[in-house]
Enzyme design. Structure first.
Site, PDB file in Angstrom:
ATOM      1  N   ASP A 159       0.832  -1.186   0.000  1.00 28.74           N
ATOM      2  CA  ASP A 159       0.000   0.000   0.000  1.00 28.74           C
ATOM      3  C   ASP A 159       0.880   1.255   0.000  1.00 28.74           C
ATOM      4  O   ASP A 159       1.550   1.535   0.985  1.00 28.74           O
ATOM      5  CB  ASP A 159      -0.876  -0.042   1.263  1.00 28.74           C
ATOM      6  CG  ASP A 159      -1.888   1.074   1.274  1.00 28.74           C
ATOM      7  OD1 ASP A 159      -1.951   1.843   0.307  1.00 28.74           O
ATOM      8  OD2 ASP A 159      -2.628   1.184   2.276  1.00 28.74           O
ATOM      9  N   ASP A 362      -2.126   6.219  -6.009  1.00 32.71           N
ATOM     10  CA  ASP A 362      -2.364   5.316  -4.886  1.00 32.71           C
ATOM     11  C   ASP A 362      -2.503   3.889  -5.401  1.00 32.71           C
ATOM     12  O   ASP A 362      -3.267   3.640  -6.332  1.00 32.71           O
ATOM     13  CB  ASP A 362      -3.636   5.760  -4.152  1.00 32.71           C
ATOM     14  CG  ASP A 362      -3.909   4.936  -2.911  1.00 32.71           C
ATOM     15  OD1 ASP A 362      -2.945   4.401  -2.324  1.00 32.71           O
ATOM     16  OD2 ASP A 362      -5.083   4.817  -2.529  1.00 32.71           O
TER      17      ASP A 362
END
Ligand SMILES: *[C@@H]1O[C@H](CO)[C@@H](O)[C@H](O)[C@H]1NC(C)=O
Length: 484
Positions: A159, A362
């Site tokens: 992440d 992201d």
């Protein structure tokens, strides 16, 4: 006789000429279409029921295989949603609706975190509690790393939007969710140690997790707590351990969370690998070895495999845009979007529209979120280009869908993001359509609530691109065809 021969020749010549002419114009037309469109076969966008592993390259760098958590490559058998993802079309659609719902809660929490930062900036930050807001949902791609001595392999979601790496730990004092790998047991490792709550290391948690650390009364162990947008969380001991990336890349004293109370939608994985910008992220902790450089390629479908590579030496076709300062101070990697092109149509949206709320890239957000003004412009251009195809119903946040099941192949307009530094990122066809089912292929973009909200360049749009994060040089690179 002569005149007959003449007319015969004339006919032959005439037909040759005309045949040639129509043939030529057809070719030019297709050339033009290919220039501005992807010619796509629906089957190429659908995951197959078996996993396709890439051929082993001669890549000497530390490279991990990347799997999608829902799909035949993942083998996260505890994940109910994954079990029959391809066998049952309805279950498949349910999974997509669930994924999109989770995605929305991740986006909400990112927006909340960043807008709270803005408020902190505006007001005097010393007068406010140092709590930048909880963040993130859960992301979709994972890698496998070794932890402890002897090392145990753990599947961790990676992440770029979070910093703390954590995994569930025995004895799961409060609770652990189901995971595929055996739960990590620190008492079985000779290289494990607790961080104490009086150390400076412990206090770093406040910025990294948004929560002040706790302290265990008996052993003075530092306690972390991190919660995610969708009511997922992990609480446990902040610890040091040996982390093995590859046989030659072993990191002693790696700081991570050893979770004793864990809940959430982590899809059978053992936890999370934080690749954000804060000092406790994996990127910063391994800076000596990898020089704060990592790159990944997210596979085209959940039945293929991508990579996550650490260290420099990416392929030469990568073009770099500076990491934007808009999101400075947060975990996120900012980029500057200058414009968007659909086919040959440069959308009438200016760079200032994107700079108002800023933009981030992201790995954990699925669908790219655009300012509503930019989204409606993109959607209109896309709908116009797709007008010959039958439309299909909306799915969750996706409002522009088509039934392409009747076509062997079809044309999708190319979409290109122009970024600061003269970087044009042309999305792959897999980065434009989100295929819910054979009868429902949707434009994989959605609008934010407000033009002032942060734009998020999501992971569908990154599919098959080589994305290089050169954090030391403060730039992010994009290259086409990184993986399949
Ligand atoms: C770490 O701290 C916890 C909580 O106090 C304790 O139960 C555990 O034994 C400690 N582990 C080590 C290796 O010191």
């Amino acid at each position: 006789m002569a005149s007959q021969m003449f007319s015969c020749w004339f006919l032959v010549l005439f037909s040759l000429c005309c045949f040639h002419k129509s043939f030529a114009s057809r070719i030019t037309q297709e050339d033009q279409l290919q220039h501005t469109h992807h010619l796509v076969q629906l089957t190429s966008l659908l995951p197959s029921s078996t996993c396709t592993f890439p051929l082993k390259g001669s890549n000497k760098r530390a490279s991990l295989q990347v799997f999608h958590k829902h799909g035949p490559c993942s083998q996260l058998k505890h994940d109910k949603a994954n079990a029959n993802a391809n066998a049952n079309a309805n279950a498949n659609a349910e999974t997509h609706i669930e994924i999109l719902k989770q995605d929305q809660s991740r986006v909400k929490s990112i927006q909340a975190k960043l807008s709270e930062r803005d408020k902190l900036k505006e007001l005097d930050s010393t007068s406010l509690p140092a709590k930048p807001g909880s963040l993130l949902g859960t992301g979709n791609y994972f890698v496998t790393l070794g932890l402890g001595t002897p090392k145990k392999y753990l599947s961790l979601i990676f992440d770029t939007g979070s910093d703390l790496t954590w995994t569930q730990c025995e004895p799961c004092a409060s609770s652990c969710y189901n995971q595929k790998d055996p739960i990590f047991d620190p008492s079985q490792s000779t290289s494990y140690s607790n961080v104490t709550c009086t150390s400076a290391t412990c206090t770093q948690l406040t910025a990294a997790t948004g929560n002040d650390p706790g302290c265990s009364a008996s052993t003075k162990a530092c306690i972390y707590a991190i919660q995610y947008g969708d009511s997922s969380y992990s609480v446990g001991y902040f610890s040091e351990e040996r982390l093995t990336v590859s046989p030659t890349d072993v990191f002693d004293g790696f700081l991570f969370g050893c979770g004793q109370n864990n809940q959430g939608l982590f899809g059978g994985t053992a936890g999370l690998l934080g690749l954000g910008r804060h000092p406790i992220s994996f990127v910063q902790q391994t800076a000596q070895k990898y020089h704060k450089i990592f790159s990944y390629c997210l596979p085209a479908t959940s039945s293929s495999v991508g990579y996550l590579t650490f260290g420099g030496g990416s392929s030469n076709a990568v073009k770099y845009t500076p990491i934007s300062t808009i999101a400075r101070g947060s975990s996120f990697y900012g980029i500057d979007i200058i414009g968007i092109t659909v086919g040959t149509n440069k959308l009438p949206v200016s760079a200032s529209l994107f700079s108002a709320g800023g933009a981030i890239i992201d790995s954990g957000t699925v669908i790219t979120r655009l300012p509503p003004t930019a989204y409606s412009s993109l959607r209109d251009a896309f709908r116009q280009a797709m007008s010959k195809y039958p439309s299909a119903g909306e799915v969750s946040i996706l409002d522009t869908c088509y039934d392409l099941s009747g076509y062997k192949s079809f044309y999708v307009p190319k979409i290109t993001f122009s970024l600061k530094g003269g970087v044009d990122v042309e999305l792959a066809a897999d980065g434009i359509l989100y295929v819910v089912s054979e009868k429902q292929s949707c434009l994989a973009f959605a609008a934010n609530e407000d033009d002032g909200d942060v734009t998020i360049f999501g992971n569908v749009q990154q599919r098959t691109l080589e994305v290089v994060y050169d954090v030391g040089a403060a730039q992010i690179g994009f290259g086409a065809g990184g993986c399949k």
